[in-house]
Design an enzyme around this catalytic site. Structure first.
Site, PDB file in Angstrom:
ATOM      1  N   ASP A  97     -11.794  -2.363  -4.760  1.00  0.00           N
ATOM      2  CA  ASP A  97     -11.448  -2.541  -3.358  1.00  0.00           C
ATOM      3  C   ASP A  97     -10.570  -1.398  -2.886  1.00  0.00           C
ATOM      4  O   ASP A  97      -9.629  -0.991  -3.576  1.00  0.00           O
ATOM      5  CB  ASP A  97     -10.693  -3.859  -3.151  1.00  0.00           C
ATOM      6  CG  ASP A  97     -10.234  -4.021  -1.706  1.00  0.00           C
ATOM      7  OD1 ASP A  97     -11.078  -4.295  -0.838  1.00  0.00           O
ATOM      8  OD2 ASP A  97      -9.016  -3.845  -1.451  1.00  0.00           O
ATOM      9  N   TYR A 102      -5.238   3.046   2.857  1.00  0.00           N
ATOM     10  CA  TYR A 102      -4.508   3.287   1.618  1.00  0.00           C
ATOM     11  C   TYR A 102      -4.366   4.787   1.367  1.00  0.00           C
ATOM     12  O   TYR A 102      -5.275   5.459   0.887  1.00  0.00           O
ATOM     13  CB  TYR A 102      -5.219   2.635   0.432  1.00  0.00           C
ATOM     14  CG  TYR A 102      -5.391   1.139   0.546  1.00  0.00           C
ATOM     15  CD1 TYR A 102      -4.629   0.376   1.429  1.00  0.00           C
ATOM     16  CD2 TYR A 102      -6.325   0.473  -0.241  1.00  0.00           C
ATOM     17  CE1 TYR A 102      -4.799  -0.987   1.543  1.00  0.00           C
ATOM     18  CE2 TYR A 102      -6.498  -0.901  -0.152  1.00  0.00           C
ATOM     19  CZ  TYR A 102      -5.727  -1.629   0.742  1.00  0.00           C
ATOM     20  OH  TYR A 102      -5.902  -2.995   0.845  1.00  0.00           O
ATOM     21  N   LYS A 128     -12.596  -1.134   4.252  1.00  0.00           N
ATOM     22  CA  LYS A 128     -12.123  -1.823   5.449  1.00  0.00           C
ATOM     23  C   LYS A 128     -12.322  -0.979   6.709  1.00  0.00           C
ATOM     24  O   LYS A 128     -12.471   0.243   6.629  1.00  0.00           O
ATOM     25  CB  LYS A 128     -10.645  -2.191   5.272  1.00  0.00           C
ATOM     26  CG  LYS A 128     -10.450  -3.050   4.008  1.00  0.00           C
ATOM     27  CD  LYS A 128      -9.012  -3.310   3.681  1.00  0.00           C
ATOM     28  CE  LYS A 128      -8.920  -4.099   2.394  1.00  0.00           C
ATOM     29  NZ  LYS A 128      -9.198  -3.277   1.203  1.00  0.00           N
ATOM     30  N   GLY A 283       3.866  -6.662  -7.336  1.00  0.00           N
ATOM     31  CA  GLY A 283       4.631  -6.141  -8.462  1.00  0.00           C
ATOM     32  C   GLY A 283       5.648  -7.094  -9.049  1.00  0.00           C
ATOM     33  O   GLY A 283       5.989  -6.990 -10.229  1.00  0.00           O
ATOM     34  N   ALA A 286       4.742  -8.848 -12.174  1.00  0.00           N
ATOM     35  CA  ALA A 286       4.509  -7.931 -13.290  1.00  0.00           C
ATOM     36  C   ALA A 286       5.822  -7.324 -13.769  1.00  0.00           C
ATOM     37  O   ALA A 286       5.827  -6.386 -14.561  1.00  0.00           O
ATOM     38  CB  ALA A 286       3.548  -6.829 -12.874  1.00  0.00           C
TER      39      ALA A 286
END
Length: 377
Positions: A97, A102, A128, A283, A286
């Site tokens: 994706d 981005y 997108k 995050g 993680a």
């Protein structure tokens, strides 16, 4: 003449050349990101009758999200990005994706650099629409690190959606897209602010209809919204015929009530599936000192997280692994797409999907009211 995948792809070179000398016209927004100009809205020409039909659902449970490959949060090297893609492929990940947003095109370029030599039949990709890129040597943005070289404007029209798809294919260097999400059409988008409903109406009469047409023509397999709140997705179910939603930041181990009890049931009634974005809360789950994208660390979320870490330690469960498996447990979820900026992170995420987690761990989370009682595990 009916548009086919072949004729559509064959227009890309001509379209790119024309775009370099012809400004975008029609109802497209030539707005700066913080513009206060109110967009012109075209009224709907008819009502939508919802129906249940078979919608495209990606066949892979775990994918790779492209935020980190676009230098989200910190600058990432081309080498690390390429190695992350290779590790994903070697680990069996076949869903990727990305978005023009981005890194202002960087994520698409990096992902495409790896995928362009692969057989398109071997992987699924989503990107997108909603923002169009244009060159700007001086533009910077706090989310995207490093040199960007591009700026953006919003365009949720039919013409803008199709141009965005063309631009993405050129950046990616691949022959086709599978899923297209209308991006950040949501009240949490500070650029849109309280005018997001105005933009939604434009998308309803523009991008949504165009993507439906492209799906019906076989140019894409499915479309939906990629958003960080549930209201836009619910509204889209009322006015259009989406196939799939990317629900980001709304279904994680530490925050999932709204998706679970409101969005998921609505999607199930229509046969629409969910891709879970930010399954690790950008995050936090993680082990990163970060929660989502705005920099805030809500007290209730952080307190819940600390309690979860203790439960995980007591059961000898890796919390990141539990967080990923939690997001794919609901039947309505087709995939989860954690991001990664290097090979090690990708390999860890892929391995987490194969770990057996004791039922007692989940039972204690529910007993301590750290997750919803009706949450699938």
């Amino acid at each position: 003449m009916a548009t086919t995948r072949r004729t559509f792809i064959n227009t890309l070179t001509k379209g790119a050349a024309a775009a370099s000398i012809t400004p975008l016209v029609g109802n497209a927004f030539d707005l700066a990101p913080e513009s206060n100009v109110t967009p012109v809205i075209t009224q709907s020409s008819g009502s939508f009758e919802p129906s249940v039909r078979e919608h495209y659902r990606p066949p892979y449970t775990i994918g790779l999200g492209g935020v980190a490959l676009g230098n989200g949060f910190k600058e990432n090297s081309d080498t690390d990005s390429l190695q992350a893609m290779q590790a994903a492929w070697d680990s069996g990940i076949r869903y990727f994706d990305t978005s023009p947003w981005y890194g202002l095109g960087l994520s698409e370029r990096r992902i495409g650099n790896f995928l362009h030599s692969k057989d398109k039949k071997e992987y699924v990709i989503s990107t997108k629409v909603g923002r169009l890129m244009h060159p700007d040597a001086n533009f910077s943005h706090p989310l995207w690190k490093g040199r960007l070289n591009f700026n953006y404007k919003y365009d949720y029209t039919a013409e803008g959606a199709r141009k965005s798809v063309e631009d993405s294919l050129l950046r990616l260097g691949i022959p086709a897209l599978d899923i297209v999400f209308i991006h950040d059409l949501s009240p949490d988008n500070k650029d849109l602010g309280d005018k997001w409903l105005d933009y939604f109406k434009i998308a309803q009469n523009g991008a949504m209809k165009e993507l439906t047409k492209m799906r019906d023509e076989g140019l894409i397999k499915g479309w939906g919204l990629g958003v960080n709140t549930i209201e836009p997705a619910l509204k889209t179910l009322e006015v259009a015929d989406p196939d799939i939603f990317l629900s980001a930041t709304q279904y994680s181990l530490v925050k999932h009530k709204d998706d679970l009890n409101t969005l998921f049931p609505a999607c199930e009634k229509r046969g629409v599936s969910i891709v879970v974005g930010a399954p690790l809360a950008a995050g936090l789950l993680a082990g990163q000192d970060r929660y989502l994208y705005g920099g805030e660390k809500p007290t209730d979320i952080m307190a819940k997280y600390e309690k979860m870490k203790k439960v995980a330690a007591a059961h000898k469960v890796d919390l990141r692994t539990a967080a990923l498996q939690f997001t794919v447990a609901p039947k309505v979820v087709s995939a989860t797409i954690p991001g990664a900026r290097n090979a090690k992170q990708v390999q860890e995420n892929a391995a987490s999907m194969k770990v057996s987690i004791p039922a007692d761990f989940w039972a204690e989370l529910k007993k301590e009211k750290l997750i919803e009682q009706n949450a699938p595990v």
